[in-house]
Design a protein around this motif. Structure first.
Motif, PDB file in Angstrom:
ATOM      1  N   LEU A 150       0.828  -1.211   0.000  1.00 47.33           N
ATOM      2  CA  LEU A 150       0.000   0.000   0.000  1.00 47.33           C
ATOM      3  C   LEU A 150       0.859   1.256   0.000  1.00 47.33           C
ATOM      4  N   ARG A 151       1.909   1.259   0.816  1.00 46.58           N
ATOM      5  CA  ARG A 151       2.815   2.417   0.853  1.00 46.58           C
ATOM      6  C   ARG A 151       3.552   2.573  -0.469  1.00 46.58           C
ATOM      7  N   GLY A 152       3.864   1.438  -1.101  1.00 44.99           N
ATOM      8  CA  GLY A 152       4.503   1.507  -2.411  1.00 44.99           C
ATOM      9  C   GLY A 152       3.624   2.177  -3.440  1.00 44.99           C
ATOM     10  N   PHE A 153       2.335   1.851  -3.422  1.00 44.46           N
ATOM     11  CA  PHE A 153       1.410   2.476  -4.368  1.00 44.46           C
ATOM     12  C   PHE A 153       1.293   3.979  -4.121  1.00 44.46           C
ATOM     13  N   VAL A 154       1.289   4.379  -2.871  1.00 45.26           N
ATOM     14  CA  VAL A 154       1.224   5.818  -2.568  1.00 45.26           C
ATOM     15  C   VAL A 154       2.441   6.534  -3.133  1.00 45.26           C
ATOM     16  N   ALA A 155       3.624   5.960  -2.919  1.00 43.05           N
ATOM     17  CA  ALA A 155       4.847   6.566  -3.433  1.00 43.05           C
ATOM     18  C   ALA A 155       4.840   6.626  -4.954  1.00 43.05           C
ATOM     19  N   ALA A 156       4.399   5.547  -5.592  1.00 45.72           N
ATOM     20  CA  ALA A 156       4.355   5.506  -7.054  1.00 45.72           C
ATOM     21  C   ALA A 156       3.362   6.532  -7.601  1.00 45.72           C
ATOM     22  N   HIS A 157       2.209   6.628  -6.956  1.00 48.67           N
ATOM     23  CA  HIS A 157       1.193   7.601  -7.384  1.00 48.67           C
ATOM     24  C   HIS A 157       1.728   9.020  -7.262  1.00 48.67           C
ATOM     25  N   GLU A 158       2.420   9.303  -6.192  1.00 46.69           N
ATOM     26  CA  GLU A 158       2.985  10.643  -5.996  1.00 46.69           C
ATOM     27  C   GLU A 158       4.037  10.972  -7.048  1.00 46.69           C
ATOM     28  N   ARG A 159       4.686   9.947  -7.577  1.00 44.06           N
ATOM     29  CA  ARG A 159       5.690  10.157  -8.624  1.00 44.06           C
ATOM     30  C   ARG A 159       5.063  10.223 -10.014  1.00 44.06           C
ATOM     31  N   GLY A 160       3.749  10.037 -10.107  1.00 43.13           N
ATOM     32  CA  GLY A 160       3.073  10.084 -11.398  1.00 43.13           C
ATOM     33  C   GLY A 160       3.152   8.803 -12.190  1.00 43.13           C
ATOM     34  N   MET A 161       3.526   7.705 -11.531  1.00 41.98           N
ATOM     35  CA  MET A 161       3.625   6.422 -12.216  1.00 41.98           C
ATOM     36  C   MET A 161       2.236   5.850 -12.473  1.00 41.98           C
ATOM     37  N   LEU A 162       2.127   5.000 -13.484  1.00 41.60           N
ATOM     38  CA  LEU A 162       0.914   4.216 -13.692  1.00 41.60           C
ATOM     39  C   LEU A 162       0.922   3.107 -12.647  1.00 41.60           C
ATOM     40  N   THR A 163      -0.156   2.954 -11.904  1.00 40.05           N
ATOM     41  CA  THR A 163      -0.203   1.980 -10.825  1.00 40.05           C
ATOM     42  C   THR A 163      -1.199   0.873 -11.146  1.00 40.05           C
TER      43      THR A 163
END
Length: 219
Positions: A150-163
């Motif tokens: 879950l924390r990984g998805f938050v970090a990825a989303h904040e970086r603008g990555m496709l999740t």
């Protein structure tokens, strides 16, 4: 200790269940499990085919812009994360190799972060450090509630990555993240069996990979 001591029912001279009955029970149990996963796979593909197509198009667009795939998960899901990454990097003849990294495979980084800052950040930190707007973050959790995923998805989303997420049961906290827009595409395997969930996830990410390859193949 001999094999007969460990498995006395296989020895004709020992008491135990009839071998023919035992084998019939194993065959019945196997058939039931095959039927369960077949029904689950069909349900997932039928319900989520449009989402898979949309996700494949978005994923292919990222790869076309030079993006990379980062995969992550715990336990059996870590193994699946490694399998997804390997499938992209070494897809076999006739398919396009694509850049992918399985975060759980980097044992030095994972254990350093777990030791120094906490296990819940072992995926978030690498994604925050290396992820970019053209990259894809794919996380797997049978429960949908793994804190570090879950924390990984938050970090990825904040970086603008496709999740992209894969979960079981009813999606757990990952379903909440999808509702909040943190996870762009979530594929839920509606089962209470971890074994069936992981089997269905394997089928689903292979279908997704094949759709991505189709999107990238020259017409």
């Amino acid at each position: 200790m001999s094999i007969e001591d460990l498995y006395p029912f296989l020895s004709g001279g020992r008491s135990g269940p009839d071998v023919a009955t035992l084998l019939a029970d194993v065959a019945r149990s196997t058939a039931e499990k095959v039927g369960e996963i077949d029904r689950l796979r069909r349900a997932v593909i039928a319900d989520q085919a449009p989402e898979l197509a949309e996700c494949a198009a978005a994923t292919a667009a990222r790869f076309a812009r030079g993006g990379r795939l980062f995969t992550f998960g715990n336990g059996g899901s870590a193994t699946d994360a490694a399998a997804v990454a390997a499938l992209h990097v070494d897809p076999g003849p006739g398919y396009r190799a694509l850049p992918a990294v399985a975060l759980p495979a980097d044992v030095a980084t994972l254990t350093a972060l777990a030791n120094d800052v906490g296990f819940e950040l072992v995926f978030a930190r690498p994604l925050a450090a290396a992820g970019g707007r053209d990259d894809i973050a794919l996380g797997l959790s049978t429960s949908g509630g793994s804190a570090n995923v879950l924390r990984g998805f938050v970090a990825a989303h904040e970086r603008g990555m496709l999740t992209v997420g894969f979960a079981g049961y009813t999606g757990g906290a990952m379903a909440d993240q999808a509702a909040d827009g943190v996870i762009d595409h979530l594929f839920v395997m509606p089962s209470a069996s971890v074994h069936r969930i992981q089997e269905a996830q394997t089928t689903t990410y292979h279908v997704l990979w094949e759709l991505v390859q189709g999107e990238l193949r020259p017409t």
